[in-house]
Design a protein around this motif. Structure first.
Motif: not given
Length: 326
Positions: A162-181
Motif C-alpha cells: 500500500f505504501i509503495d502504491a500510494y506514494i507512486k499514485r497518490p491521486d488513485d483510490f487505494h483500498r485499505g485493510m481490515y486487520l483483525h485478530g
C-alpha cells in the motif's frame, strides 16, 4: 610607533601608491606573525577533508580562489576540529560542508543525524494526527516487524504494498485493510508504523481509537463544539485508520449517524480507510452491528458492512500477545 613616524608614513602614502599585500607581509614579519600564519595555512591545506574538497573541485579551483577564500577554509577547519573535541561550534546541530558556488568557496551548514531525526520526528508529529491512540504509535517503525514472522506476514506485506502504491499514485483510490485478530498482536502498532512511514514522505494520516472518538462526539452534544464538526473533520481526511472498531459502545446512533456518515462519505469520495478489530468482518456484522437496544436490524448492519468491504480488504493477523512482553 611615534607620531613623527605616522606623519612620515602618511606623507609617503600620498606620493607613492602602496602595495597593500607587501605592506601586510612586512607588518606580519615585524610582528613575527607571518611564520605562524604559514604554519596555519599548511595545517589547513593538509587537513584530510579539505584535501578531499580540493580533489572534488579540482576543475573549478585555482590558486587565486584558494588564496582569496582562505578565511572560509579556516572557518571550516576550525569548526570541524572544535566539533571533534566536543567543543561548542557556531551552528550547534549542524555540520559544515565546503562547496564551490559561482567561483567562490562557501560553507553550507547541513543538519547532523540528531538534528535530521528531530526534524523527521517534528514532521511526523505534524502529519500524524490521532485521537485516543496509545503513545506507542509515535515510535512505531516498520523495522519492528520481520518478514520471518509468518503470522503477521500478510499484514506486513499488504502494508508495504500500500505504501509503495500510494506514494507512486497518490491521486488513485487505494483500498485499505481490515486487520483483525486477538488483542495485543500488533495491529495498532503496524498502523502507527505505516503512518510514520508515510509522514516521512509528507503524506498525512489520521488515526482514531473509535471508542474514544465516540465518547468525544457524545461529549460535544450541547456544547459550543458541535458533534457534526468532529464527524466532518474525520470523514474528509486523505488516509484514515479506525482503530478497535467493534469495541465501541454501540447504539443505533453510533452505528448510523457516526460510523455510517463517515464511511458513506469516504466510500463516495474513494478515500483510503483502514480498520483494526478483534472481530472478523462476519463477526462484526452478526455479533456487533446487528443488535442494538432497538432490537435486531440486520439490513442496517449489512449496509454498513458493504461500505467497510468496499473500503478495505480483510486480513487476519495472528501471533503472541506482544503487550505481555512489554
Amino acid at each position: 610607533m611615534s607620531d613623527q613616524n605616522f606623519k612620515s608614513h602618511d606623507s609617503q602614502t600620498s606620493d607613492t601608491p602602496m602595495n597593500m599585500g607587501q605592506a601586510l607581509r612586512d607588518f606580519m614579519d615585524k610582528k613575527q606573525l607571518n611564520g605562524r600564519f604559514q604554519t596555519l595555512k599548511r595545517a589547513v591545506y593538509q587537513d584530510s577533508e579539505i584535501r578531499q574538497f580540493f580533489n572534488e573541485y579540482k576543475n573549478s579551483l585555482s590558486k587565486d580562489i584558494v588564496e582569496r577564500d582562505f578565511a572560509v577554509l579556516y572557518e571550516f577547519y576550525s569548526q570541524q576540529h572544535k566539533a571533534k573535541k566536543g567543543q561548542k561550534i557556531v551552528h550547534q546541530g549542524y555540520v559544515p560542508a565546503l562547496k564551490v558556488v559561482e567561483n567562490r568557496i562557501v560553507i553550507i551548514y547541513e543538519p547532523d543525524e540528531a538534528t535530521q531525526l528531530a526534524q523527521r520526528m517534528s514532521m511526523q508529529a505534524n502529519l500524524v494526527k490521532s485521537i485516543g491512540m496509545p503513545k506507542l504509535i509515535k515510535r512505531a517503525r516498520l523495522d519492528d516487524f520481520s518478514d520471518e514472522d509468518s503470522d503477521r506476514l500478510a499484514a506486513l506485506t499488504g502494508t508495504l504494498s500500500f505504501i509503495d502504491a500510494y506514494i507512486k499514485r497518490p491521486d488513485d483510490f487505494h483500498r485499505g485493510m481490515y486487520l483483525h485478530g486477538a488483542y495485543g498482536i500488533g495491529k495498532t502498532h503496524l498502523m502507527g508504523a505505516m503512518a510514520n512511514e508515510l509522514a516521512q514522505e509528507g503524506i498525512p494520516v489520521t488515526l482514531i481509537h473509535l471508542p474514544s472518538f465516540v465518547v468525544e462526539v457524545r461529549s460535544a452534544i450541547g456544547t459550543d463544539e458541535q458533534p457534526q464538526d468532529k464527524i466532518n473533520a474525520i470523514k474528509q481526511v486523505p488516509i484514515l485508520v479506525i482503530d478497535d472498531i467493534g469495541a465501541e459502545s454501540l447504539t443505533a446512533w453510533v452505528r448510523d449517524d457516526i460510523l455510517g456518515v463517515i464511511l458513506e462519505y469516504r466510500m463516495q469520495n474513494e478515500l483510503t480507510t483502514f480498520f483494526t478489530s478483534n472481530f472478523s468482518m462476519k463477526q462484526l456484522e452478526k455479533e456487533h452491528f446487528t443488535i442494538t437496544k432497538d432490537g435486531a436490524e440486520p439490513v442496517k448492519a449489512e449496509r454498513l458492512m458493504q461500505r467497510i468491504r468496499y473500503l478495505s480488504k480483510e486480513v487476519q493477523m495472528a501471533g503472541d500477545n506482544r503487550r505481555e512482553l512489554d
